[in-house]
Design a protein around this motif. Sequence first.
Motif, mmCIF file in Angstrom:
data_model
loop_
_atom_site.group_PDB
_atom_site.id
_atom_site.type_symbol
_atom_site.label_atom_id
_atom_site.label_comp_id
_atom_site.label_asym_id
_atom_site.label_seq_id
_atom_site.Cartn_x
_atom_site.Cartn_y
_atom_site.Cartn_z
ATOM 1 N N ASP A 31 -3.624 -0.266 8.012
ATOM 2 C CA ASP A 31 -3.730 0.119 8.972
ATOM 3 C C ASP A 31 -3.191 -0.455 10.439
ATOM 4 O OD1 ASP A 31 -4.539 2.469 7.893
ATOM 5 O OD2 ASP A 31 -6.591 2.212 8.274
ATOM 6 N N ARG A 32 -3.738 -1.711 10.335
ATOM 7 C CA ARG A 32 -2.899 -2.856 11.561
ATOM 8 C C ARG A 32 -1.605 -2.549 11.510
ATOM 9 N NH1 ARG A 32 -1.457 -7.795 11.747
ATOM 10 N NH2 ARG A 32 -2.150 -8.374 9.610
ATOM 11 N N LEU A 33 -1.132 -2.916 10.241
ATOM 12 C CA LEU A 33 0.495 -2.997 10.217
ATOM 13 C C LEU A 33 1.230 -1.720 10.378
ATOM 14 C CD1 LEU A 33 0.548 -5.277 6.997
ATOM 15 C CD2 LEU A 33 0.939 -5.823 9.488
ATOM 16 N N THR A 34 0.606 -0.446 9.937
ATOM 17 C CA THR A 34 1.006 0.743 10.503
ATOM 18 C C THR A 34 1.075 1.041 12.040
ATOM 19 O OG1 THR A 34 0.271 1.853 8.263
ATOM 20 C CG2 THR A 34 0.793 3.183 10.230
ATOM 21 N N THR A 35 0.092 0.554 12.577
ATOM 22 C CA THR A 35 -0.137 0.782 13.890
ATOM 23 C C THR A 35 1.029 -0.289 14.634
ATOM 24 O OG1 THR A 35 -2.470 1.061 14.088
ATOM 25 C CG2 THR A 35 -1.307 0.262 16.215
ATOM 26 N N ALA A 36 1.403 -1.292 14.184
ATOM 27 C CA ALA A 36 2.694 -2.096 14.459
ATOM 28 C C ALA A 36 3.676 -1.599 14.149
ATOM 29 C CB ALA A 36 2.300 -3.552 13.929
ATOM 30 N N ARG A 37 3.900 -0.648 13.334
ATOM 31 C CA ARG A 37 5.166 0.123 13.232
ATOM 32 C C ARG A 37 6.054 -0.791 12.210
ATOM 33 N NH1 ARG A 37 5.939 4.678 15.839
ATOM 34 N NH2 ARG A 37 7.992 4.983 15.245
ATOM 35 N N VAL A 38 5.217 -1.466 11.112
ATOM 36 C CA VAL A 38 5.943 -2.115 10.344
ATOM 37 C C VAL A 38 6.671 -0.859 9.160
ATOM 38 C CG1 VAL A 38 5.700 -3.482 8.006
ATOM 39 C CG2 VAL A 38 4.676 -4.335 10.363
ATOM 40 N N ARG A 39 7.932 -1.332 8.691
ATOM 41 C CA ARG A 39 8.550 -0.088 8.020
ATOM 42 C C ARG A 39 8.613 -0.511 6.359
ATOM 43 N NH1 ARG A 39 14.019 -0.648 10.206
ATOM 44 N NH2 ARG A 39 13.108 -2.875 10.458
ATOM 45 N N PHE A 40 8.250 0.254 5.776
ATOM 46 C CA PHE A 40 8.387 -0.030 4.162
ATOM 47 C C PHE A 40 8.212 1.155 3.313
ATOM 48 C CE2 PHE A 40 3.992 -0.236 5.576
ATOM 49 C CZ PHE A 40 3.409 0.216 4.787
ATOM 50 N N GLY A 41 8.990 1.004 2.089
ATOM 51 C CA GLY A 41 8.790 2.604 1.354
ATOM 52 C C GLY A 41 7.760 2.640 0.277
ATOM 53 N N LEU A 42 7.278 1.457 -0.106
ATOM 54 C CA LEU A 42 6.270 1.313 -1.290
ATOM 55 C C LEU A 42 5.318 0.538 -1.113
ATOM 56 C CD1 LEU A 42 6.232 2.246 -4.347
ATOM 57 C CD2 LEU A 42 7.791 0.272 -4.896
ATOM 58 N N VAL A 43 3.969 0.738 -1.805
ATOM 59 C CA VAL A 43 2.975 -0.077 -1.550
ATOM 60 C C VAL A 43 2.696 -0.409 -3.106
ATOM 61 C CG1 VAL A 43 0.455 -0.405 -0.998
ATOM 62 C CG2 VAL A 43 1.894 0.958 0.373
ATOM 63 N N LEU A 44 2.426 -1.735 -3.455
ATOM 64 C CA LEU A 44 2.313 -2.276 -4.840
ATOM 65 C C LEU A 44 1.083 -3.195 -4.537
ATOM 66 C CD1 LEU A 44 5.970 -3.599 -5.365
ATOM 67 C CD2 LEU A 44 4.975 -1.380 -6.070
ATOM 68 N N ALA A 98 -7.572 -0.453 -9.961
ATOM 69 C CA ALA A 98 -8.555 -0.013 -10.916
ATOM 70 C C ALA A 98 -9.483 0.955 -9.765
ATOM 71 C CB ALA A 98 -9.563 -0.913 -11.129
ATOM 72 N N SER A 99 -9.578 0.789 -8.538
ATOM 73 C CA SER A 99 -10.351 1.593 -7.532
ATOM 74 C C SER A 99 -9.819 2.785 -7.174
ATOM 75 C CB SER A 99 -10.458 0.551 -6.302
ATOM 76 O OG SER A 99 -11.183 1.464 -5.277
ATOM 77 N N ALA A 100 -10.585 3.951 -7.621
ATOM 78 C CA ALA A 100 -10.127 5.243 -7.141
ATOM 79 C C ALA A 100 -10.161 5.197 -5.551
ATOM 80 C CB ALA A 100 -10.982 6.346 -7.890
ATOM 81 N N ALA A 101 -10.998 4.683 -5.155
ATOM 82 C CA ALA A 101 -11.227 4.726 -3.347
ATOM 83 C C ALA A 101 -9.844 4.151 -2.650
ATOM 84 C CB ALA A 101 -12.346 4.235 -2.788
ATOM 85 N N PHE A 102 -9.421 2.940 -3.387
ATOM 86 C CA PHE A 102 -8.287 2.360 -2.785
ATOM 87 C C PHE A 102 -6.859 3.272 -3.188
ATOM 88 C CE2 PHE A 102 -4.504 -0.343 -3.578
ATOM 89 C CZ PHE A 102 -4.525 -0.913 -2.329
ATOM 90 N N ARG A 103 -6.631 3.818 -4.280
ATOM 91 C CA ARG A 103 -5.751 4.670 -4.703
ATOM 92 C C ARG A 103 -5.689 6.035 -3.596
ATOM 93 N NH1 ARG A 103 -7.472 4.085 -9.837
ATOM 94 N NH2 ARG A 103 -8.049 6.209 -10.182
ATOM 95 N N ALA A 104 -6.863 6.544 -3.429
ATOM 96 C CA ALA A 104 -7.030 7.587 -2.522
ATOM 97 C C ALA A 104 -6.646 7.279 -1.011
ATOM 98 C CB ALA A 104 -8.541 8.027 -2.593
ATOM 99 N N GLY A 105 -7.070 6.061 -0.811
ATOM 100 C CA GLY A 105 -6.846 5.560 0.798
ATOM 101 C C GLY A 105 -5.329 5.610 0.795
ATOM 102 N N LEU A 106 -4.620 5.138 -0.226
ATOM 103 C CA LEU A 106 -3.112 5.073 0.100
ATOM 104 C C LEU A 106 -2.595 6.696 -0.003
ATOM 105 C CD1 LEU A 106 -2.338 2.038 -2.589
ATOM 106 C CD2 LEU A 106 -2.403 2.111 -0.032
ATOM 107 N N SER A 107 -2.838 7.343 -0.689
ATOM 108 C CA SER A 107 -2.417 8.538 -0.914
ATOM 109 C C SER A 107 -2.808 9.314 0.418
ATOM 110 C CB SER A 107 -3.042 9.418 -1.964
ATOM 111 O OG SER A 107 -2.651 8.735 -3.165
#
Length: 439
Positions: free
Chosen positions: A181-194, A201-210
């Motif tokens: 979220d900090r990097l999003t606020t800084a407007r860092v550009r990317f097309g994919l999170v890995l 393995a964390s459903a909460a983490f995957r849901a957070g990305l989605s």
Amino acid sequence: MSGGLPDLDIWLEPFLAAVGHKKRRLWAPLYLRGLLGPSERKSLQPMAASLGLSGHDQLQHFVASPAWDDAPLWQVLAEQADRLVGGSRAALVIDDTALPKKGSLSVGVERQYCGQLGKRANCQALVSLTLASAEVPVPIGLRLFLPEDWVDDPERCAAAGVPEDEVVARSKGAIALTELDRLTTARVRFGLVLADAGYGASAAFRAGLSERGLTWAVGIPRNQKVYDADVQLVPPGGRKRRPVPDREPEDAEAVLANQSWRRVTWRQGSKGPLAARFAATRIRVGDGAVWANNRHLPGDEVWLVGEWRSSGERKYYLSNLPPRTSLRALAAAIKARWVCEQAHQQLKQELGLGHFEGRFWTGLHRHALMTCIAFAWLQHLRLAGQRPTGSGKNAGLGSGTATIAEPASSAPSYHGAAAHRPDHANPMPALQAQAQTTA
């Protein structure tokens, strides 16, 4: 050119403007020169000696003082990294790296898994975020993970200078999402999170990305429960009121065991093509609400991907890349994660990430910040086609000085991928364009 470091002072101008204070504007470049210089160990005393200083007190005050806020420096680092490698073809790699430590007083130190040693050991664990494109990584986030024993002992945390609002139980995935979220606020550009299976393995983490509208590909354990993509919810029998799946979930490993595995070359490496066998199918992840005996309802439809390495080892992944993504594009996206491991190794070996000997929260994070800034400057030189002073293919900034390895000859890219910005987070048409067949 100054002190054997070409154009460093010019490149540092935005950072020094963010530092503000006159003395800090003096000591920040010196600290960086210590990290980039010939000292084999990048702790304060060796760096001070290599800089010709009479002592290390001023360096210590600069790096450890809680009297000033280094958040503006992290902001400038994000901006510079985005300028170097950000864009629709970039990936943001989430991982963690461990720093082995002796004793029990250094902030966050605990007996936990240490990747550097390949076993459980006394270490600090830092959640890392690395922006990378065409195999050029730039680390832009390093945040300490506080183990449970630390969180449960506020006095110990206070003694190590942990801010009160940081003394909370947070998983590595939660820390990563906050940093994202900090990097999003800084407007860092990317097309994919890995991310690897430690996060995936964390459903909460995957849901957070989605929920953030991001495109992602993450590792999972082989026993992750998944359903066929065409699973249906049907009226329950007996006393149950909630609809239930019309079939049972299966382990990811079992689902892919019956699929066709194909050899895929995802890129050309420095020693030839990099290839393995892959299989992929569309599924729905078993990460919805619990419906019976710890079984979860089907969640979103995504890709399930398997990798069968030449060693015989098999790895498993989930990705929300579009349904028409090709197997080769899936493999290339998944395997792009390796570049963060190279960055971690160079941060430690070349720039002394793990050499900091202080015990406190501020000092550790500020030293980590300075190593990231030094890394970004070396990447700036490399991308500008410059070499630090010296001669020869592997010339550094003098004997024993930090250098950054060259990328492989042919790097994967995400052609045409939509750039991620706070108000514009689309899937990657790049991979859609490549994908003419469904794996």
